[in-house]
Design an enzyme around this catalytic site. Structure first.
Site, PDB file in Angstrom:
ATOM      1  N   LYS A  66      29.559  28.676  19.775  1.00 35.77           N
ATOM      2  CA  LYS A  66      29.948  27.941  18.823  1.00 35.77           C
ATOM      3  C   LYS A  66      28.752  27.923  17.697  1.00 35.77           C
ATOM      4  CE  LYS A  66      29.330  24.164  17.135  1.00 35.77           C
ATOM      5  NZ  LYS A  66      29.106  23.833  15.572  1.00 35.77           N
ATOM      6  N   GLU A 122      16.332  25.155  22.238  1.00 31.16           N
ATOM      7  CA  GLU A 122      15.189  25.299  21.424  1.00 31.16           C
ATOM      8  C   GLU A 122      15.186  24.491  20.161  1.00 31.16           C
ATOM      9  OE1 GLU A 122      13.335  29.161  19.158  1.00 31.16           O
ATOM     10  OE2 GLU A 122      13.989  26.971  18.138  1.00 31.16           O
ATOM     11  N   CYS A 144      12.367  28.161  12.455  1.00 29.84           N
ATOM     12  CA  CYS A 144      11.940  26.960  13.665  1.00 29.84           C
ATOM     13  C   CYS A 144      10.508  27.153  13.770  1.00 29.84           C
ATOM     14  CB  CYS A 144      12.608  27.002  14.904  1.00 29.84           C
ATOM     15  SG  CYS A 144      12.863  28.802  15.400  1.00 29.84           S
ATOM     16  N   GLU A 163       9.554  17.653  10.740  1.00 33.67           N
ATOM     17  CA  GLU A 163       9.772  18.918  10.599  1.00 33.67           C
ATOM     18  C   GLU A 163      10.579  18.965   9.112  1.00 33.67           C
ATOM     19  OE1 GLU A 163      13.134  20.953  12.659  1.00 33.67           O
ATOM     20  OE2 GLU A 163      11.939  22.727  12.863  1.00 33.67           O
TER      21      GLU A 163
HETATM   22  P1  NDP Z   1      22.097  20.443  14.556  1.00 34.24           P
HETATM   23  O1  NDP Z   1      21.010  20.258  15.735  1.00 34.24           O
HETATM   24  O2  NDP Z   1      22.656  18.986  14.192  1.00 34.24           O
HETATM   25  O3  NDP Z   1      23.054  21.275  14.690  1.00 34.24           O
HETATM   26  C1  NDP Z   1      22.842  22.645  15.509  1.00 34.24           C
HETATM   27  C2  NDP Z   1      24.192  22.987  16.325  1.00 34.24           C
HETATM   28  O4  NDP Z   1      24.828  21.829  17.313  1.00 34.24           O
HETATM   29  C3  NDP Z   1      25.280  23.236  15.331  1.00 34.24           C
HETATM   30  O5  NDP Z   1      26.353  24.379  15.808  1.00 34.24           O
HETATM   31  C4  NDP Z   1      26.026  21.874  15.169  1.00 34.24           C
HETATM   32  O6  NDP Z   1      27.333  21.854  14.938  1.00 34.24           O
HETATM   33  C5  NDP Z   1      26.115  21.527  16.733  1.00 34.24           C
HETATM   34  N1  NDP Z   1      26.227  20.293  17.061  1.00 34.24           N
HETATM   35  C6  NDP Z   1      26.177  19.055  16.590  1.00 34.24           C
HETATM   36  N2  NDP Z   1      26.556  17.692  17.187  1.00 34.24           N
HETATM   37  C7  NDP Z   1      26.609  18.331  18.343  1.00 34.24           C
HETATM   38  C8  NDP Z   1      26.893  17.388  19.515  1.00 34.24           C
HETATM   39  N3  NDP Z   1      27.174  16.371  19.643  1.00 34.24           N
HETATM   40  N4  NDP Z   1      27.071  18.226  20.755  1.00 34.24           N
HETATM   41  C9  NDP Z   1      26.940  19.812  20.744  1.00 34.24           C
HETATM   42  N5  NDP Z   1      26.918  20.497  19.437  1.00 34.24           N
HETATM   43  C10 NDP Z   1      26.574  19.721  18.414  1.00 34.24           C
HETATM   44  O7  NDP Z   1      21.180  20.742  13.333  1.00 34.24           O
HETATM   45  P2  NDP Z   1      21.661  20.660  11.883  1.00 34.24           P
HETATM   46  O8  NDP Z   1      22.352  21.928  11.291  1.00 34.24           O
HETATM   47  O9  NDP Z   1      22.092  19.320  11.490  1.00 34.24           O
HETATM   48  O10 NDP Z   1      20.141  20.533  11.398  1.00 34.24           O
HETATM   49  C11 NDP Z   1      19.225  19.568  11.311  1.00 34.24           C
HETATM   50  C12 NDP Z   1      17.824  19.928  11.393  1.00 34.24           C
HETATM   51  O11 NDP Z   1      17.551  20.399  12.676  1.00 34.24           O
HETATM   52  C13 NDP Z   1      17.193  20.417  10.237  1.00 34.24           C
HETATM   53  O12 NDP Z   1      16.900  19.709   9.542  1.00 34.24           O
HETATM   54  C14 NDP Z   1      15.996  21.103  10.919  1.00 34.24           C
HETATM   55  O13 NDP Z   1      14.813  20.427  11.088  1.00 34.24           O
HETATM   56  C15 NDP Z   1      16.456  21.271  12.409  1.00 34.24           C
HETATM   57  N6  NDP Z   1      16.855  22.731  12.792  1.00 34.24           N
HETATM   58  C16 NDP Z   1      16.258  23.530  13.534  1.00 34.24           C
HETATM   59  C17 NDP Z   1      16.511  24.530  13.855  1.00 34.24           C
HETATM   60  C18 NDP Z   1      15.685  25.614  14.779  1.00 34.24           C
HETATM   61  O14 NDP Z   1      15.792  26.933  14.819  1.00 34.24           O
HETATM   62  N7  NDP Z   1      14.940  24.966  15.945  1.00 34.24           N
HETATM   63  C19 NDP Z   1      17.785  25.341  13.177  1.00 34.24           C
HETATM   64  C20 NDP Z   1      18.163  24.488  12.504  1.00 34.24           C
HETATM   65  C21 NDP Z   1      18.016  23.211  12.064  1.00 34.24           C
HETATM   66  P3  NDP Z   1      27.761  21.545  13.262  1.00 34.24           P
HETATM   67  O15 NDP Z   1      26.930  22.444  12.417  1.00 34.24           O
HETATM   68  O16 NDP Z   1      29.170  21.925  13.069  1.00 34.24           O
HETATM   69  O17 NDP Z   1      27.461  20.039  13.044  1.00 34.24           O
END
Ligand code: NDP
Length: 513
Positions: free
Chosen positions: A177, A249, A283, A381
């Site tokens: 996903k 992660e 990240c 972050e």
């Molecule tokens: P999220 O953690 O919200 O999303 C990551 C994934 O989880 C996406 O595919 C998202 O889908 C999905 N998701 C959202 N809600 C749920 C749920 N309830 N159950 C299962 N899956 C779910 O990250 P964001 O994209 O909103 O980014 C937010 C923050 O995360 C950023 O500001 C950044 O700080 C951090 N981040 C960290 C990363 C890393 O590599 N550690 C990478 C990206 C972001 P969908 O996109 O469709 O909502």
């Protein structure tokens, strides 16, 4: 399999009737629409994966490896197309896409094809217990079945498809996903594996939003999630309710400690690059710097010059700019609020400090000084092209501040004294620490990469990075044995005394203090 309709129009990213519209963040154009899979559709996708998995597992490592090696070649032969896809949905540069996504993906396809049989081989064990002397003891790994991977938008290949490779190599079927913001690369990876001979339904992409991800957790046997700490908690709660194992992660706030004896030029180049590459949307980005007093001014001057020289804008081709767009619309507000909060509390902006001109989404490469731990930019972050730099009296103060964080993903120490650097690294509360380097540890697929504290649970890479996708099984085989072992019924006082004496002989001798 989800299909993609191409529909270039002008708007911001989000759901649309009948699907999710994918936007190019560097231009503001809509580039595609993908389905928003419902929970019922997710259940059906996972059911197909479950049906396809046994035959995939039955092929064994030799039967599976050629597909990964063909995919490795496919990725390199089609790298331009893959890079264009990644660039179009993230707004990152072609150079970032090549280095961190093509480079990672091609390496990982070969690595897991080669190492899966080694990491998952049966392990013979010798036990110390007398009760099992002479018996055959072994540990083996059985693929869990169907793995669900939920990925973020910052590295649509590396951080989404990358986790699918070891899961598939172990003999699982996988449902990915991707982030709703960046689903196109994952769909292309599905096309790649099909062309390379992967049997139907062994790898599928369920495009959709958060509810699609949540439904996936309810249907699979293991969940691998990369994303925010906030969503990571939701994933963990849901997986815990279902008693499904998971790996997370999550966010980081990686500190860089620059000691007075560091190679200042290298440290300044690294601070600039590893805080700004991929637009800071990494990240394991350097998110805060602590510099010892004697070299602080020189370090800041060098970094300021280097950041000022960064070119930013729509990445029109290789080498066009160093920094592209901010991929995720709400991220722009987070970056801006961290900078504004710092300035309101007394920080000084030396370079950048504001949103750059559109039509796409850009934030100027920014250097902040006079920062402290009352500011969001030092504690939360930021995930953008910002670099706050703080002066410290000595290494101990730097270490205390580095560890003053809920996060613990990665960190770095910079000094010409490698032994001192390593000693300091061992005291930093983070899952991965580099001395005189940053981020490149991620390419050492033999090294586990996982966060401490709120930065994650479990790790990717290394032996644990593939064993987590398996159920571990212990096997004990007794060949030659008496009709009745001494500890079996009927119990007697004599046997009780004998066993008591035996335990004293075995465990009661030797010095204690
Ligand atoms: P999220 O953690 O919200 O999303 C990551 C994934 O989880 C996406 O595919 C998202 O889908 C999905 N998701 C959202 N809600 C749920 C749920 N309830 N159950 C299962 N899956 C779910 O990250 P964001 O994209 O909103 O980014 C937010 C923050 O995360 C950023 O500001 C950044 O700080 C951090 N981040 C960290 C990363 C890393 O590599 N550690 C990478 C990206 C972001 P969908 O996109 O469709 O909502």
């Amino acid at each position: 399999m989800a299909t993609v309709e191409h529909q270039p129009t002008q708007a911001t990213n989000g759901s649309a009737q009948g699907g999710i519209q994918v936007e190019n963040p560097a231009t503001g154009e809509f580039i595609a629409t993908v389905p928003n899979s419902t929970p019922d559709e997710v259940a059906a996708i996972v059911a197909r994966a479950r049906a396809a998995q046994p035959a995939w597992q039955a092929r064994g490592y030799e039967g599976r490896a050629p597909i990964f090696l063909r995919a490795q070649k496919w990725l390199l032969d089609n790298s331009e197309r893959v890079i264009e896809t990644i660039v179009s949905e993230t707004g990152k540069t072609h150079d970032d896409a090549q280095l961190a996504e093509i480079g990672y993906g091609a390496g990982a396809l070969g690595f897991w094809a080669k190492t899966a049989p080694k990491y998952l081989a049966d392990e013979r064990v010798r036990a110390s217990s007398l009760l099992v002397k002479g018996k055959k003891l072994l540990i083996r790994y059985e693929p869990v079945g169907v793995v669900g991977v939920i990925g973020p938008w910052n590295f649509p290949l590396t951080n989404s498809f990358g986790d699918c490779i070891p899961a598939l190599a172990a003999g699982n079927a996988v449902v990915l996903k991707p982030s709703e913001i960046t689903p196109l690369t994952s769909l292309l990876m599905a096309e790649m594996l099909t062309e390379c001979g992967l049997p139907h339904d062994v790898f599928q992409v369920a495009t959709g939003d958060g509810q699609t991800g949540a439904a996936l957790i309810d249907a699979v046997d293991f969940v691998q999630f990369t994303g925010s700490t906030r969503t990571g908690r939701k994933v963990a709660e849901r997986a815990a309710h279902n008693l499904v194992p998971f790996g997370l992660e999550l966010g980081g706030k990686d500190p860089m400690i620059v000691l007075a004896d560091a190679d200042i030029e290298r440290a300044a180049n690294a601070a600039t690059f590893y805080s700004m590459n991929n637009g800071g949307q990494v990240c394991i980005s350097i998110e805060r710097v602590y510099v010892e007093e004697p070299i602080y001014d020189e370090f800041v001057a060098k970094v300021t010059d280097k950041v000022r020289a960064i070119r930013q804008g729509n990445p029109t081709g290789p080498g066009a700019v160093e920094i592209g767009a901010v991929t995720f619309a709400p991220q722009l507000d987070i970056i801006d609020s961290h900078v504004k909060d710092a300035v309101a509390k007394g920080a000084k902006v030396l370079v950048g400090g504001k949103q750059a001109a559109g039509p796409g989404r850009f934030y100027e490469p920014t250097v902040l000084v006079d920062v402290d731990h009352s500011m969001e930019c030092m504690r939360e972050e930021t995930f953008g092209p910002t670099l706050p730099i703080m002066k410290v009296r000595n290494a101990e103060e730097a270490l205390r501040l580095a560890n003053d964080s809920p996060h613990g993903l990665a960190a770095s120490v910079w000094t010409k004294d490698a032994a001192r650097g390593e000693a300091l690294a061992r005291r930093i509360e983070a899952g991965a620490v580099c001395v005189n380097d940053a981020q490149v540890n991620y390419t050492a697929l033999e090294l586990p990469m996982g966060g401490w504290k709120t930065s994650g649970i479990g790790a990717r890479h290394g032996a644990g990075g593939i064993r987590k996708y398996c159920a571990q099984q212990s096997i004990l085989v007794t060949r030659l044995a008496p009709k009745r072992d001494i500890h079996m019924f009927p119990y007697s006082a004599k046997t009780h005394r004998r066993l008591g004496r035996l335990f004293k002989v075995l465990y009661g001798r030797g010095k204690r203090d």
